[in-house]
Enzyme design. Structure first.
Site, PDB file in Angstrom:
ATOM      1  N   ASN A 121       0.848  -1.199   0.000  1.00  0.00           N
ATOM      2  CA  ASN A 121       0.000   0.000   0.000  1.00  0.00           C
ATOM      3  C   ASN A 121       0.882   1.247   0.000  1.00  0.00           C
ATOM      4  O   ASN A 121       1.960   1.272   0.616  1.00  0.00           O
ATOM      5  CB  ASN A 121      -1.008  -0.010   1.149  1.00  0.00           C
ATOM      6  CG  ASN A 121      -0.408  -0.200   2.524  1.00  0.00           C
ATOM      7  OD1 ASN A 121       0.661  -0.794   2.663  1.00  0.00           O
ATOM      8  ND2 ASN A 121      -1.082   0.286   3.545  1.00  0.00           N
ATOM      9  N   GLU A 123       0.474   5.222   0.640  1.00  0.00           N
ATOM     10  CA  GLU A 123      -0.411   6.294   1.102  1.00  0.00           C
ATOM     11  C   GLU A 123       0.114   7.662   0.692  1.00  0.00           C
ATOM     12  O   GLU A 123       1.225   7.798   0.160  1.00  0.00           O
ATOM     13  CB  GLU A 123      -0.574   6.181   2.622  1.00  0.00           C
ATOM     14  CG  GLU A 123      -1.241   4.859   3.001  1.00  0.00           C
ATOM     15  CD  GLU A 123      -1.472   4.689   4.486  1.00  0.00           C
ATOM     16  OE1 GLU A 123      -0.961   5.509   5.283  1.00  0.00           O
ATOM     17  OE2 GLU A 123      -2.174   3.722   4.848  1.00  0.00           O
ATOM     18  N   CYS A 159      -4.080   0.632  -2.411  1.00  0.00           N
ATOM     19  CA  CYS A 159      -3.891  -0.628  -1.680  1.00  0.00           C
ATOM     20  C   CYS A 159      -2.778  -1.499  -2.270  1.00  0.00           C
ATOM     21  O   CYS A 159      -2.405  -1.365  -3.440  1.00  0.00           O
ATOM     22  CB  CYS A 159      -5.173  -1.433  -1.695  1.00  0.00           C
ATOM     23  SG  CYS A 159      -6.508  -0.756  -0.714  1.00  0.00           S
ATOM     24  N   GLU A 219      -2.980  -4.667  -3.069  1.00  0.00           N
ATOM     25  CA  GLU A 219      -3.466  -5.506  -4.173  1.00  0.00           C
ATOM     26  C   GLU A 219      -3.410  -4.716  -5.490  1.00  0.00           C
ATOM     27  O   GLU A 219      -3.080  -5.261  -6.547  1.00  0.00           O
ATOM     28  CB  GLU A 219      -4.909  -5.955  -3.930  1.00  0.00           C
ATOM     29  CG  GLU A 219      -5.102  -6.807  -2.683  1.00  0.00           C
ATOM     30  CD  GLU A 219      -5.417  -5.978  -1.445  1.00  0.00           C
ATOM     31  OE1 GLU A 219      -4.829  -4.892  -1.270  1.00  0.00           O
ATOM     32  OE2 GLU A 219      -6.249  -6.427  -0.647  1.00  0.00           O
ATOM     33  N   CYS A 226     -10.159  -4.931   0.357  1.00  0.00           N
ATOM     34  CA  CYS A 226     -11.254  -3.964   0.435  1.00  0.00           C
ATOM     35  C   CYS A 226     -12.183  -4.153  -0.775  1.00  0.00           C
ATOM     36  O   CYS A 226     -11.856  -4.872  -1.732  1.00  0.00           O
ATOM     37  CB  CYS A 226     -10.704  -2.535   0.476  1.00  0.00           C
ATOM     38  SG  CYS A 226     -10.177  -1.918  -1.130  1.00  0.00           S
ATOM     39  N   CYS A 280     -10.668  -3.292  -4.206  1.00  0.00           N
ATOM     40  CA  CYS A 280      -9.674  -4.277  -4.668  1.00  0.00           C
ATOM     41  C   CYS A 280     -10.344  -5.571  -5.104  1.00  0.00           C
ATOM     42  O   CYS A 280      -9.867  -6.247  -6.017  1.00  0.00           O
ATOM     43  CB  CYS A 280      -8.627  -4.527  -3.588  1.00  0.00           C
ATOM     44  SG  CYS A 280      -7.450  -3.175  -3.473  1.00  0.00           S
TER      45      CYS A 280
HETATM   46  N1  THU Z   1      -5.250  -1.636   2.566  1.00  0.00           N
HETATM   47  C1  THU Z   1      -4.677  -2.429   1.611  1.00  0.00           C
HETATM   48  O1  THU Z   1      -3.549  -2.184   1.163  1.00  0.00           O
HETATM   49  N2  THU Z   1      -5.394  -3.496   1.163  1.00  0.00           N
HETATM   50  C2  THU Z   1      -6.645  -3.810   1.598  1.00  0.00           C
HETATM   51  O2  THU Z   1      -7.292  -4.652   1.010  1.00  0.00           O
HETATM   52  C3  THU Z   1      -7.196  -3.152   2.783  1.00  0.00           C
HETATM   53  C4  THU Z   1      -6.566  -1.844   3.107  1.00  0.00           C
HETATM   54  C5  THU Z   1      -4.492  -0.470   3.027  1.00  0.00           C
HETATM   55  C6  THU Z   1      -5.052   0.851   2.557  1.00  0.00           C
HETATM   56  C7  THU Z   1      -4.493   1.788   3.594  1.00  0.00           C
HETATM   57  O3  THU Z   1      -3.205   2.216   3.175  1.00  0.00           O
HETATM   58  C8  THU Z   1      -4.358   0.949   4.836  1.00  0.00           C
HETATM   59  O4  THU Z   1      -4.483  -0.406   4.425  1.00  0.00           O
HETATM   60  C9  THU Z   1      -5.398   1.222   5.904  1.00  0.00           C
HETATM   61  O5  THU Z   1      -6.667   1.166   5.384  1.00  0.00           O
END
Ligand code: THU
Length: 138
Positions: A41, A43, A52, A54, A85, A88
């Site tokens: 991920n 940010e 994310c 994925e 999520c 994704c």
């Molecule tokens: N996140 C992912 O990378 N994959 C997911 O399927 C769930 C959430 C990340 C997004 C964000 O950077 C952090 O987790 C908190 O939500």
């Protein structure tokens, strides 16, 4: 095979850029022809602009020549179980199928194995645009 993907996802999570959530995630997918792609991920100070793990792994696969996803491991360093999520799940459906295996992992091991069909039943996908009903039971 699944454990190999989990380890790659663990390494990817270690590269996560997640200073805001402090929730590092890694993903590692295998294509039908055996290639492995990973992502973390990423940010952003403008919070909604992050993405994310994925999504990163899918982008890496597309840049590596594309393909179809046969299995994927998702791992949150601080989570017992990190499920993809909603966004994704939809992105994975573009390159996977209802029987694509999804390994929900943590630092210890694979906590649960599900399929994309379990996570996204009755999905809208490329076939829907072509007007095909297909089997929407999954
Ligand atoms: N996140 C992912 O990378 N994959 C997911 O399927 C769930 C959430 C990340 C997004 C964000 O950077 C952090 O987790 C908190 O939500």
């Amino acid at each position: 095979m699944a454990e190999e993907l989990r380890k790659v996802a663990l390494e990817a999570a270690a590269r996560s850029h997640s200073p805001y959530s402090k929730f590092p995630v890694g993903a590692a997918l295998r294509t039908h022809d055996g290639r492995i792609y990973a992502g973390c991920n990423v940010e952003n100070a403008s919070y909604p602009e992050g993405w994310c793990a994925e999504t990163s792994a899918i982008a890496s696969m597309v840049m590596g020549g594309g393909g179809r996803i046969s299995e994927i491991a998702v791992l949150g360093l601080k989570a017992e179980l990190c499920t993809p999520c909603g966004g994704c799940r939809q992105r994975l459906a573009e390159f996977g199928s209802p029987d694509t295996k999804v390994y929900l992992c943590n630092s210890e091991g694979i906590a649960e194995t599900v399929t994309l069909g379990d996570l996204l039943p009755k999905s809208f996908g490329p076939m829907s645009l072509a007007g095909e009903t297909g089997d929407r039971s999954q």
